[in-house]
Design a protein around this motif. Structure first.
Motif, PDB file in Angstrom:
ATOM      1  N   TYR A  25      22.868  16.082  -6.341  1.00 48.08           N
ATOM      2  CA  TYR A  25      23.352  15.108  -7.215  1.00 48.08           C
ATOM      3  C   TYR A  25      24.993  15.381  -7.373  1.00 48.08           C
ATOM      4  CZ  TYR A  25      24.993  18.910 -10.334  1.00 48.08           C
ATOM      5  OH  TYR A  25      25.652  20.323 -10.713  1.00 48.08           O
ATOM      6  N   SER A  27      28.394  14.607 -10.049  1.00 47.69           N
ATOM      7  CA  SER A  27      28.965  14.416 -11.457  1.00 47.69           C
ATOM      8  C   SER A  27      30.304  14.424 -11.310  1.00 47.69           C
ATOM      9  CB  SER A  27      28.235  15.449 -12.572  1.00 47.69           C
ATOM     10  OG  SER A  27      28.772  16.729 -12.202  1.00 47.69           O
ATOM     11  N   ASN A  93      28.421  11.536 -15.906  1.00 47.32           N
ATOM     12  CA  ASN A  93      28.006  10.574 -14.805  1.00 47.32           C
ATOM     13  C   ASN A  93      27.353  11.218 -13.829  1.00 47.32           C
ATOM     14  OD1 ASN A  93      29.827   8.612 -16.349  1.00 47.32           O
ATOM     15  ND2 ASN A  93      31.778   9.307 -14.859  1.00 47.32           N
ATOM     16  N   THR A  94      26.257  12.032 -14.226  1.00 46.59           N
ATOM     17  CA  THR A  94      25.464  12.758 -13.550  1.00 46.59           C
ATOM     18  C   THR A  94      24.559  11.838 -12.898  1.00 46.59           C
ATOM     19  OG1 THR A  94      25.829  14.316 -15.033  1.00 46.59           O
ATOM     20  CG2 THR A  94      24.142  14.700 -13.170  1.00 46.59           C
ATOM     21  N   GLU A  95      24.278  11.695 -11.464  1.00 46.90           N
ATOM     22  CA  GLU A  95      23.524  10.748 -10.805  1.00 46.90           C
ATOM     23  C   GLU A  95      22.638  11.891  -9.515  1.00 46.90           C
ATOM     24  OE1 GLU A  95      25.716   7.633  -9.397  1.00 46.90           O
ATOM     25  OE2 GLU A  95      26.656   7.067 -11.267  1.00 46.90           O
ATOM     26  N   HIS A 142      30.044   9.848  -5.620  1.00 48.69           N
ATOM     27  CA  HIS A 142      29.124   9.070  -6.381  1.00 48.69           C
ATOM     28  C   HIS A 142      28.391   7.559  -5.515  1.00 48.69           C
ATOM     29  CE1 HIS A 142      30.638  11.004  -9.745  1.00 48.69           C
ATOM     30  NE2 HIS A 142      29.336  10.671 -10.554  1.00 48.69           N
TER      31      HIS A 142
END
Length: 209
Positions: A25, A27, A93-95, A142
């Motif tokens: 992930y 962020s 903005n964690t993805e 990201h």
């Protein structure tokens, strides 16, 4: 060894409970967190303690205000950690970039080692070793594709020693990122104000000569 693309999944429900899982992930640190150099020590210390208790390994990378973390372990433990991480208010903005089942851990001996991907703070030895990372710097993970993410992980796995910086450098970096975060949207305004201030000082000096 690189994981097969066929092992990639889109949801946790597709994964068997007994499976070994890799989660990657990304962020971004909040503005408040960027002001605190101690956050890196806190994150690394907590990660080591928690992960060793739950059989989780991986790596944690930081650069330009962004985190990328690779977590490997049994599904239940990885999912529980993911829930804790995504609820942490110190970042945003964690993805998820990559979620897949794996046969073998890629970072079995790393114990969530922290890598600082700030090239201008590295030692000459680190720069030479990390030359392959040039396509990934400045660090902005990201928008990485799953394939790009796997290539990045494969590169850092080959490092003899991880790129690192001293605490003082982290402090300067945190302040620098904070200034850049504030200044970037208003750069033109700040430049104009700076020039006008210099002209004003010069005018005052000439007036009283």
């Amino acid at each position: 060894m690189p994981s097969s693309h066929n092992n990639r999944v889109s949801s946790w429900d597709e994964i068997e409970d007994s499976a070994l899982v890799q989660l990657v992930y990304v962020s971004s640190l909040t503005l408040v967190s960027r002001l605190s150099a101690s956050i890196f020590d806190e994150v690394e210390c907590h990660a080591r303690n928690y992960n060793q208790q739950h059989g989780i390994t991986g790596t944690l990378c930081y650069g330009s205000g962004h985190f990328l973390q690779c977590i490997e372990g049994e599904k239940a433990h990885v999912f529980a950690l993911k829930q804790r991480i995504f609820a942490d208010k110190r970042h945003k903005n964690t993805e998820i970039l990559l979620l897949q089942t794996i046969e073998h851990r890629r970072f079995a001996d790393w114990r969530m080692r922290l890598l600082f991907l700030e090239r201008w703070l590295w030692s000459p030895a680190s720069k030479k070793q990390a030359a392959q990372l040039s396509p990934y710097l400045p660090f902005a993970p990201h928008n990485w594709s799953p394939d790009g993410t796997e290539n990045f992980l494969q590169i850092i796995k080959t490092f003899d020693t991880p790129p690192h910086i001293k605490a003082a450098g982290i402090t300067y970096n945190a302040l620098g990122n904070m200034f850049r975060h504030i200044a970037a949207p208003h750069q033109a305004f700040l430049i104009v104000q700076g020039v006008l201030s210099v002209l004003l000082v010069v005018a005052l000096v000439l007036l009283f000569l």
